[in-house]
Design an enzyme around this catalytic site. Structure first.
Site, PDB file in Angstrom:
ATOM      1  N   TYR A  29       0.851  -1.175   0.000  1.00 55.01           N
ATOM      2  CA  TYR A  29       0.000   0.000   0.000  1.00 55.01           C
ATOM      3  C   TYR A  29       0.891   1.231   0.000  1.00 55.01           C
ATOM      4  CZ  TYR A  29       1.023  -1.468   4.763  1.00 55.01           C
ATOM      5  OH  TYR A  29       1.662  -1.958   5.872  1.00 55.01           O
ATOM      6  N   GLU A  52       7.261  -7.777   5.439  1.00 53.87           N
ATOM      7  CA  GLU A  52       5.991  -8.127   6.067  1.00 53.87           C
ATOM      8  C   GLU A  52       6.054  -9.584   6.517  1.00 53.87           C
ATOM      9  OE1 GLU A  52       2.907  -6.327   6.342  1.00 53.87           O
ATOM     10  OE2 GLU A  52       3.958  -4.501   5.742  1.00 53.87           O
TER      11      GLU A  52
END
Length: 92
Positions: A29, A52
């Site tokens: 994002y 992540e």
């Protein structure tokens, strides 16, 4: 992207888990003012990455105990591959 390809190959070879990779604004994002931005822009570090966890949206950032060690092994494999790749390029 060259370093990401090296890293993701090592990461996925560790436990066979597939990770998405690429510019964070395209694979995750859009962000601004992130730690990666600061490291690259202010500290002048040439290679800055955001990582992540291996979760696919079930547990978020609170992985079950059984996922912690495999995640760290995958992460270390990727980091080690990047270091080895950069050292090899430096010698050439």
């Amino acid at each position: 992207m060259e370093l990401l390809t090296v890293a993701i190959t090592a990461v996925e070879a560790t436990h066979g888990v597939h990770y998405k990779y690429g510019p964070s604004s395209q694979t995750l994002y859009a962000t601004s003012g992130s730690a990666s931005d600061w490291v690259y822009d202010v500290a002048g570090v040439r290679h800055s990455f955001s990582l992540e966890l291996r979760d696919r949206g079930v547990f978020g950032f609170l992985l079950p105990r059984t996922e912690i060690l495999p995640t760290s092994e995958e992460t270390w494999a990727g980091i080690s591959a990047i270091i080895s790749h950069l050292q090899a390029k430096e010698k050439n």
